[in-house]
Design a protein around this motif. Structure first.
Motif, PDB file in Angstrom:
ATOM      1  N   ILE A 186       3.323   9.468 -10.241  1.00  0.00           N
ATOM      2  CA  ILE A 186       2.750   9.405 -11.585  1.00  0.00           C
ATOM      3  C   ILE A 186       1.558  10.347 -11.742  1.00  0.00           C
ATOM      4  O   ILE A 186       1.501  11.144 -12.687  1.00  0.00           O
ATOM      5  CB  ILE A 186       2.337   7.956 -11.912  1.00  0.00           C
ATOM      6  N   ALA A 187       0.612  10.268 -10.812  1.00  0.00           N
ATOM      7  CA  ALA A 187      -0.608  11.069 -10.944  1.00  0.00           C
ATOM      8  C   ALA A 187      -0.382  12.533 -10.563  1.00  0.00           C
ATOM      9  O   ALA A 187      -0.938  13.432 -11.189  1.00  0.00           O
ATOM     10  CB  ALA A 187      -1.718  10.470 -10.081  1.00  0.00           C
ATOM     11  N   LYS A 188       0.440  12.776  -9.536  1.00  0.00           N
ATOM     12  CA  LYS A 188       0.666  14.134  -9.060  1.00  0.00           C
ATOM     13  C   LYS A 188       1.952  14.758  -9.586  1.00  0.00           C
ATOM     14  O   LYS A 188       2.170  15.957  -9.426  1.00  0.00           O
ATOM     15  CB  LYS A 188       0.690  14.153  -7.522  1.00  0.00           C
ATOM     16  N   GLY A 189       2.813  13.940 -10.197  1.00  0.00           N
ATOM     17  CA  GLY A 189       4.051  14.471 -10.761  1.00  0.00           C
ATOM     18  C   GLY A 189       5.079  14.904  -9.743  1.00  0.00           C
ATOM     19  O   GLY A 189       5.941  15.736 -10.035  1.00  0.00           O
ATOM     20  N   PHE A 190       5.025  14.338  -8.535  1.00  0.00           N
ATOM     21  CA  PHE A 190       5.982  14.703  -7.492  1.00  0.00           C
ATOM     22  C   PHE A 190       7.283  13.916  -7.674  1.00  0.00           C
ATOM     23  O   PHE A 190       7.401  12.771  -7.269  1.00  0.00           O
ATOM     24  CB  PHE A 190       5.406  14.442  -6.103  1.00  0.00           C
ATOM     25  N   GLU A 191       8.248  14.555  -8.321  1.00  0.00           N
ATOM     26  CA  GLU A 191       9.592  13.984  -8.499  1.00  0.00           C
ATOM     27  C   GLU A 191       9.521  12.527  -8.969  1.00  0.00           C
ATOM     28  O   GLU A 191      10.074  11.622  -8.331  1.00  0.00           O
ATOM     29  CB  GLU A 191      10.362  14.073  -7.177  1.00  0.00           C
ATOM     30  N   PRO A 192       8.890  12.258 -10.119  1.00  0.00           N
ATOM     31  CA  PRO A 192       8.723  10.869 -10.583  1.00  0.00           C
ATOM     32  C   PRO A 192      10.039  10.144 -10.878  1.00  0.00           C
ATOM     33  O   PRO A 192      10.120   8.925 -10.706  1.00  0.00           O
ATOM     34  CB  PRO A 192       7.875  11.011 -11.855  1.00  0.00           C
ATOM     35  N   LEU A 193      11.063  10.888 -11.299  1.00  0.00           N
ATOM     36  CA  LEU A 193      12.333  10.230 -11.613  1.00  0.00           C
ATOM     37  C   LEU A 193      12.956   9.592 -10.380  1.00  0.00           C
ATOM     38  O   LEU A 193      13.772   8.672 -10.496  1.00  0.00           O
ATOM     39  CB  LEU A 193      13.311  11.234 -12.227  1.00  0.00           C
ATOM     40  N   LEU A 194      12.590  10.084  -9.210  1.00  0.00           N
ATOM     41  CA  LEU A 194      13.110   9.529  -7.961  1.00  0.00           C
ATOM     42  C   LEU A 194      12.121   8.566  -7.309  1.00  0.00           C
ATOM     43  O   LEU A 194      12.473   7.466  -6.903  1.00  0.00           O
ATOM     44  CB  LEU A 194      13.436  10.659  -6.984  1.00  0.00           C
TER      45      LEU A 194
ATOM     46  N   TYR B  36      13.761  11.906  -0.045  1.00  0.00           N
ATOM     47  CA  TYR B  36      13.269  12.028  -1.419  1.00  0.00           C
ATOM     48  C   TYR B  36      11.787  12.402  -1.457  1.00  0.00           C
ATOM     49  O   TYR B  36      11.346  13.126  -2.354  1.00  0.00           O
ATOM     50  CB  TYR B  36      13.508  10.730  -2.181  1.00  0.00           C
ATOM     51  N   SER B  37      11.023  11.917  -0.491  1.00  0.00           N
ATOM     52  CA  SER B  37       9.602  12.262  -0.456  1.00  0.00           C
ATOM     53  C   SER B  37       9.417  13.750  -0.203  1.00  0.00           C
ATOM     54  O   SER B  37       8.611  14.416  -0.872  1.00  0.00           O
ATOM     55  CB  SER B  37       8.887  11.452   0.626  1.00  0.00           C
ATOM     56  N   TYR B  38      10.163  14.296   0.752  1.00  0.00           N
ATOM     57  CA  TYR B  38      10.032  15.720   1.045  1.00  0.00           C
ATOM     58  C   TYR B  38      10.600  16.573  -0.084  1.00  0.00           C
ATOM     59  O   TYR B  38      10.110  17.690  -0.327  1.00  0.00           O
ATOM     60  CB  TYR B  38      10.681  16.050   2.386  1.00  0.00           C
ATOM     61  N   MET B  39      11.623  16.084  -0.778  1.00  0.00           N
ATOM     62  CA  MET B  39      12.095  16.787  -1.967  1.00  0.00           C
ATOM     63  C   MET B  39      10.973  16.913  -2.992  1.00  0.00           C
ATOM     64  O   MET B  39      10.775  17.964  -3.600  1.00  0.00           O
ATOM     65  CB  MET B  39      13.279  16.034  -2.588  1.00  0.00           C
ATOM     66  N   SER B  40      10.244  15.817  -3.189  1.00  0.00           N
ATOM     67  CA  SER B  40       9.169  15.827  -4.183  1.00  0.00           C
ATOM     68  C   SER B  40       7.976  16.667  -3.736  1.00  0.00           C
ATOM     69  O   SER B  40       7.192  17.129  -4.560  1.00  0.00           O
ATOM     70  CB  SER B  40       8.713  14.395  -4.476  1.00  0.00           C
ATOM     71  N   LEU B  41       7.851  16.875  -2.416  1.00  0.00           N
ATOM     72  CA  LEU B  41       6.716  17.628  -1.877  1.00  0.00           C
ATOM     73  C   LEU B  41       7.061  19.086  -1.593  1.00  0.00           C
ATOM     74  O   LEU B  41       6.292  19.781  -0.916  1.00  0.00           O
ATOM     75  CB  LEU B  41       6.212  16.960  -0.595  1.00  0.00           C
ATOM     76  N   VAL B  42       8.201  19.563  -2.121  1.00  0.00           N
ATOM     77  CA  VAL B  42       8.596  20.964  -1.942  1.00  0.00           C
ATOM     78  C   VAL B  42       7.474  21.927  -2.328  1.00  0.00           C
ATOM     79  O   VAL B  42       7.190  22.883  -1.594  1.00  0.00           O
ATOM     80  CB  VAL B  42       9.883  21.263  -2.746  1.00  0.00           C
TER      81      VAL B  42
ATOM     82  N   ALA C 116       0.830  -1.209   0.000  1.00  0.00           N
ATOM     83  CA  ALA C 116       0.000   0.000   0.000  1.00  0.00           C
ATOM     84  C   ALA C 116       0.867   1.264   0.000  1.00  0.00           C
ATOM     85  O   ALA C 116       0.568   2.239  -0.693  1.00  0.00           O
ATOM     86  CB  ALA C 116      -0.935  -0.010   1.207  1.00  0.00           C
ATOM     87  N   ILE C 117       1.967   1.231   0.785  1.00  0.00           N
ATOM     88  CA  ILE C 117       2.873   2.386   0.825  1.00  0.00           C
ATOM     89  C   ILE C 117       3.526   2.584  -0.539  1.00  0.00           C
ATOM     90  O   ILE C 117       3.628   3.715  -1.041  1.00  0.00           O
ATOM     91  CB  ILE C 117       3.933   2.182   1.924  1.00  0.00           C
ATOM     92  N   ALA C 118       3.954   1.488  -1.166  1.00  0.00           N
ATOM     93  CA  ALA C 118       4.552   1.583  -2.500  1.00  0.00           C
ATOM     94  C   ALA C 118       3.543   2.139  -3.501  1.00  0.00           C
ATOM     95  O   ALA C 118       3.890   2.969  -4.357  1.00  0.00           O
ATOM     96  CB  ALA C 118       5.047   0.210  -2.949  1.00  0.00           C
ATOM     97  N   ALA C 119       2.286   1.698  -3.404  1.00  0.00           N
ATOM     98  CA  ALA C 119       1.242   2.201  -4.304  1.00  0.00           C
ATOM     99  C   ALA C 119       1.017   3.694  -4.103  1.00  0.00           C
ATOM    100  O   ALA C 119       0.825   4.445  -5.073  1.00  0.00           O
ATOM    101  CB  ALA C 119      -0.057   1.430  -4.070  1.00  0.00           C
ATOM    102  N   ALA C 120       1.058   4.150  -2.848  1.00  0.00           N
ATOM    103  CA  ALA C 120       0.879   5.575  -2.565  1.00  0.00           C
ATOM    104  C   ALA C 120       2.018   6.403  -3.160  1.00  0.00           C
ATOM    105  O   ALA C 120       1.791   7.479  -3.740  1.00  0.00           O
ATOM    106  CB  ALA C 120       0.798   5.796  -1.053  1.00  0.00           C
ATOM    107  N   LEU C 121       3.247   5.899  -3.042  1.00  0.00           N
ATOM    108  CA  LEU C 121       4.388   6.604  -3.619  1.00  0.00           C
ATOM    109  C   LEU C 121       4.289   6.664  -5.142  1.00  0.00           C
ATOM    110  O   LEU C 121       4.587   7.691  -5.761  1.00  0.00           O
ATOM    111  CB  LEU C 121       5.695   5.929  -3.197  1.00  0.00           C
TER     112      LEU C 121
END
Length: 416
Positions: A36-44, A210-216, A26-31
């Motif tokens: 993908i859907a929100k575009g939050f740092e997808p390359l990472l 990496y999560s917080y980087m994507s959520l800047v 479930a955590i992997a699915a959320a990431l």
């Protein structure tokens, strides 16, 4: 036939599934959704999430833990031990020697990521990522406005506040330093430091960083609005002067020498960052620059991301310490953002005749160039003709250097 089906079922991985694995799915699915859907740092986030999913499947040949003769679990050995065959006149091998031979053969078995993850364990991937970052980044705005270096330093506030907070929550000094570095919003540096000081927390720290980087774009704007007035947000800064090629080349060399002399433990990160930038600016190594900007950094991002994700096994990730790290990570990130903004306000108080827009102070974290874009976008909400992007790149570049130096300081004081 039923016996055959039961026998086949025992060879599958279904019987090894646990509820903890399902939670990690479930955590992997959320990431993956955020990437993908929100575009939050997808390359990472995509490689990390995919690695986390694989880590919580009953795989063989990907994450290696070998079953030895005594039933214990051991990490795979990446070498074949030489065997001396007995002479023809020697007595036949005993059961004990056969068991030893069998044990050695079992230990030779390894998996794909036994080898790839050595790039993390041997501290190869983070410095090579810095090579690509240096090749992609223009240091000109920092050189044109050197005082923004102070904003990059001010944005390290979260690292040290979180270091003290983590200590109070029961983490060791090494673990606290590794958690605090999340505030720098620099994934490779967080991995580099954690691998040296607290490898047992690597997965949680890397994912938080990496999560917080994507959520800047979500985390920083509320802090920016809270700490600035509307009058400050519309401050227009003077145009930056044009920086010559010679200045950029000298800057890369001088900063590398000074930083390495100050904190030798950050040498790998600083040297690769400046090498990449020197290749970019010298104008004589176009093929090398393109490789660093594209093939090298892209391949490393895949391997680094999946290697980090593979450390997120349920039994270690679903622990109270992980929740504390996630909370402390956002505290570190918030204080780092605030530190940069408050540093800009203090700078304006000391030099009122040449003010800086405090919004660019939030770019003092290391998320290049995302944090600079957030500063620019937030400024345009209040004045659509005010262009802050290049001004914000100064503290953004300074933040990369500052976080690497802070990591070197922690290693030199705690890691020896």
């Amino acid at each position: 036939m039923l016996d055959g089906l039961l026998s086949f079922f025992q060879t599958t991985g279904f019987q090894a599934i646990t509820w903890q694995m399902l939670v990690m799915w479930a955590i992997a699915a959320a990431l993956l959704y955020l990437a993908i859907a929100k575009g939050f740092e997808p390359l990472l986030l995509v490689p990390i999430a995919f690695g986390a999913l694989v880590a919580n499947l009953p795989t063989r040949g990907v994450i290696t833990t070998d079953r030895l003769a005594d039933g214990t679990s051991q990490s795979a050995v990446f070498r074949i031990e030489a065997q001396v065959l007995p002479e023809p006149t020697s007595p036949p091998a005993t059961d004990e020697s056969s068991e030893k031979l069998k044990l050695r053969v079992e230990r030779v078995e390894g998996g794909l990521y036994d080898f790839i993850s050595q790039g993390v364990k041997l501290e190869l991937f983070p410095p090579l990522i810095f090579l690509g970052v240096g090749a992609l980044t223009d240091f000109g705005p920092l050189i044109a406005m050197p005082r923004t270096l102070l904003l990059g330093a001010a944005a390290q506030l979260g690292l040290f506040i979180t270091f003290m907070g983590a200590n109070l929550l029961g983490f060791t000094s090494k673990q606290s330093a590794s958690i605090g570095i999340i505030g720098g919003a620099d994934g490779p540096t967080a991995i580099f430091l954690s691998n040296k000081l607290a490898p047992e927390l690597l997965g949680a720290i890397a994912v938080a960083a990496y999560s917080y980087m994507s959520l800047v774009p979500l985390i920083q704007p509320p802090i920016m609005r809270l700490l600035t007035t509307k009058k400050e947000r519309v401050i227009r800064m003077k145009s930056l002067r044009k920086v010559s090629k010679l200045e950029k080349l000298v800057f890369a060399i001088v900063v590398m020498i000074i930083c390495i002399l100050l904190v030798p433990d950050a040498s790998a990160l600083i040297a690769m960052l400046m090498l990449g930038n020197f290749l970019r600016e010298c104008g004589a190594t176009e093929r090398l620059v393109k490789s660093a900007q594209n093939e090298i950094i892209n391949v490393l991002t895949i391997f680094l991301g999946t290697s980090v994700g593979l450390t997120m096994q349920a039994e270690t990730f679903l622990a109270p310490a992980t929740i504390k790290i996630i909370v402390l990570g956002v505290v570190a990130f918030g204080f780092s953002t605030a530190g940069g903004i408050l540093g800009a306000k203090i700078m304006n108080w000391l030099s009122p005749h040449n003010p800086v827009n405090p919004l660019i102070g939030s770019a003092g974290v290391s998320a290049v160039p995302m944090a600079a874009r957030v500063s620019h976008n937030e400024g345009q909400r209040y004045d659509s003709s005010n262009y802050l992007l290049m001004h914000a790149m100064g503290p953004n570049v300074a933040g990369v250097i500052g976080t690497a130096v802070a990591a070197g300081y922690f290693i030199s004081t705690l890691g020896h």
